[in-house]
Scaffold this motif. Structure first.
Motif, mmCIF file in Angstrom:
data_model
loop_
_atom_site.group_PDB
_atom_site.id
_atom_site.type_symbol
_atom_site.label_atom_id
_atom_site.label_comp_id
_atom_site.label_asym_id
_atom_site.label_seq_id
_atom_site.Cartn_x
_atom_site.Cartn_y
_atom_site.Cartn_z
ATOM 1 N N TYR A 40 0.749 -1.286 -0.018
ATOM 2 C CA TYR A 40 -0.063 0.112 -0.068
ATOM 3 C C TYR A 40 0.773 1.352 0.350
ATOM 4 O O TYR A 40 0.456 2.230 -0.481
ATOM 5 C CB TYR A 40 -0.859 0.029 1.082
ATOM 6 C CG TYR A 40 -1.846 1.243 1.296
ATOM 7 C CD1 TYR A 40 -2.811 1.153 0.438
ATOM 8 C CD2 TYR A 40 -1.340 2.423 1.895
ATOM 9 C CE1 TYR A 40 -3.800 2.562 0.458
ATOM 10 C CE2 TYR A 40 -2.229 3.472 1.887
ATOM 11 C CZ TYR A 40 -3.334 3.522 1.122
ATOM 12 O OH TYR A 40 -4.114 4.686 0.991
ATOM 13 N N TYR A 41 2.050 1.272 0.866
ATOM 14 C CA TYR A 41 2.855 2.410 0.772
ATOM 15 C C TYR A 41 3.168 3.041 -0.477
ATOM 16 O O TYR A 41 3.451 4.049 -0.816
ATOM 17 C CB TYR A 41 3.970 2.040 1.770
ATOM 18 C CG TYR A 41 3.625 2.139 3.214
ATOM 19 C CD1 TYR A 41 3.524 3.139 4.075
ATOM 20 C CD2 TYR A 41 3.165 0.756 3.793
ATOM 21 C CE1 TYR A 41 2.844 2.915 5.407
ATOM 22 C CE2 TYR A 41 2.904 0.579 5.335
ATOM 23 C CZ TYR A 41 2.855 1.601 5.944
ATOM 24 O OH TYR A 41 2.313 1.713 7.182
ATOM 25 N N LEU A 42 3.794 2.065 -1.230
ATOM 26 C CA LEU A 42 4.335 2.091 -2.561
ATOM 27 C C LEU A 42 3.196 2.437 -3.719
ATOM 28 O O LEU A 42 3.504 3.367 -4.650
ATOM 29 C CB LEU A 42 5.326 0.994 -3.018
ATOM 30 C CG LEU A 42 6.302 1.356 -4.159
ATOM 31 C CD1 LEU A 42 7.076 2.543 -4.124
ATOM 32 C CD2 LEU A 42 7.043 0.336 -4.515
ATOM 33 N N HIS A 43 2.406 1.422 -3.559
ATOM 34 C CA HIS A 43 1.130 1.355 -4.648
ATOM 35 C C HIS A 43 -0.209 2.156 -4.663
ATOM 36 O O HIS A 43 -0.889 2.316 -5.467
ATOM 37 C CB HIS A 43 1.102 0.188 -5.456
ATOM 38 C CG HIS A 43 2.537 -0.452 -5.705
ATOM 39 N ND1 HIS A 43 3.098 0.229 -6.756
ATOM 40 C CD2 HIS A 43 3.088 -1.413 -5.408
ATOM 41 C CE1 HIS A 43 4.219 -0.555 -7.232
ATOM 42 N NE2 HIS A 43 4.437 -1.500 -6.002
ATOM 43 N N LEU A 103 8.169 9.766 -0.965
ATOM 44 C CA LEU A 103 7.170 8.889 -0.674
ATOM 45 C C LEU A 103 6.225 9.557 0.483
ATOM 46 O O LEU A 103 4.986 9.450 0.310
ATOM 47 C CB LEU A 103 7.366 7.411 -0.659
ATOM 48 C CG LEU A 103 6.167 6.366 -0.587
ATOM 49 C CD1 LEU A 103 5.288 6.530 -1.906
ATOM 50 C CD2 LEU A 103 6.577 4.936 -0.367
ATOM 51 N N ALA A 104 7.026 9.857 1.587
ATOM 52 C CA ALA A 104 6.367 10.436 2.717
ATOM 53 C C ALA A 104 5.683 11.527 2.449
ATOM 54 O O ALA A 104 4.530 11.919 2.865
ATOM 55 C CB ALA A 104 7.438 10.715 3.775
ATOM 56 N N SER A 105 6.482 12.526 1.694
ATOM 57 C CA SER A 105 5.893 13.716 1.141
ATOM 58 C C SER A 105 4.244 13.595 0.295
ATOM 59 O O SER A 105 3.475 14.185 0.404
ATOM 60 C CB SER A 105 6.761 14.659 0.729
ATOM 61 O OG SER A 105 6.214 15.999 -0.010
ATOM 62 N N GLY A 153 -0.729 13.117 0.446
ATOM 63 C CA GLY A 153 0.328 14.170 0.560
ATOM 64 C C GLY A 153 0.822 14.200 2.031
ATOM 65 O O GLY A 153 1.822 15.082 2.041
ATOM 66 N N LEU A 154 0.306 13.635 2.970
ATOM 67 C CA LEU A 154 0.838 13.902 4.136
ATOM 68 C C LEU A 154 1.481 12.578 4.794
ATOM 69 O O LEU A 154 0.482 11.727 5.325
ATOM 70 C CB LEU A 154 -0.095 14.437 5.285
ATOM 71 C CG LEU A 154 -0.863 15.750 5.112
ATOM 72 C CD1 LEU A 154 -1.962 16.222 6.036
ATOM 73 C CD2 LEU A 154 0.354 16.877 5.078
#
Length: 220
Positions: free
Chosen positions: A85-88, A186-188, A202-203
């Motif tokens: 989920y974090y990447l896609h 990715l965090a931003s 975006g957060l």
């Protein structure tokens, strides 16, 4: 706890023990897990981060431990345990990533329980511990960005579960400058725009106080 510095990469046997314990401790703390406190303490001896978490788990009441787990992983999107989920996000690319993980597991004879997704971090860690270096640890390396984002999010909430992620990251290869830049981006930006996002698109978690873990000591 005194600092214990490691010189060079963590040996494969030590990595396997760390990954196996992390896999177990990142599951829901049911009665069976909580009853295994003495065994967990013995197994975690010498693994910084894991030792500290086990002591917290033993000291907590069952209802405290179970409520904390749900609040940490089930009620906060930014600290979910599903790595793709974090990447896609919730996109077609995530579906392909899940399929590739399933195929990798099947090639090594690992079959998932009904309804279990292959990107669940405890599953990925168990695979790494069982299969070992190379193919076994490849999914952890491929999803390092998600692991680092999860680690930062856990530190933001000051949960003891951050100790487990610290230990996992300490067992993985050092991040390059390019890796750190990718994690920060990715965090931003959050997951792809088709996705719901990490709490809000975006957060992401603030990574600045938590430099990426290396194979050096993780202290409490």
């Amino acid at each position: 706890m005194s600092a214990r510095l490691t010189a060079g990469p963590v040996p494969a046997a030590d990595r396997a023990r760390t990954f196996q314990l992390a896999s177990l401790l990142l599951t829901y703390p049911d009665a069976e897990l909580l009853a295994a406190g003495p065994e967990l303490r013995e197994a975690a001896a010498g693994i910084d981060g894991i030792e500290g978490f086990v002591e917290w788990l033993i000291a907590a009441t069952p209802i405290e431990a179970q409520r904390h787990y749900v609040e940490t992983f089930d009620l906060r999107r930014r600290s979910g345990l599903y790595l793709t989920y974090y990447l896609h996000g919730d996109t077609r690319k995530r579906g392909m990533a899940l399929l590739m993980l399933k195929q990798r597991y099947r090639a090594q004879g690992l079959h998932l329980a009904d309804g279990e997704l292959p990107d669940l971090l405890p599953v990925v860690l168990e695979f790494a511990a069982t299969v070992g270096p190379g193919d076994g640890e490849a999914p952890l390396r491929q999803h390092r960005q998600g692991i680092e984002l999860l680690r930062a999010a856990l530190h933001e909430t000051s949960t003891p579960y951050a100790l487990i992620l610290d230990a996992v990251c300490a067992a993985l290869p050092d991040l390059t400058d390019a890796d750190r830049a990718a994690v920060s981006a990715l965090a931003s930006e959050g997951p792809p725009v088709e996705a719901v996002g990490l709490d809000s698109v975006g957060l992401g978690p603030d990574l600045s106080p938590y430099p990426a873990c290396s194979s050096a000591e993780v202290s409490r």
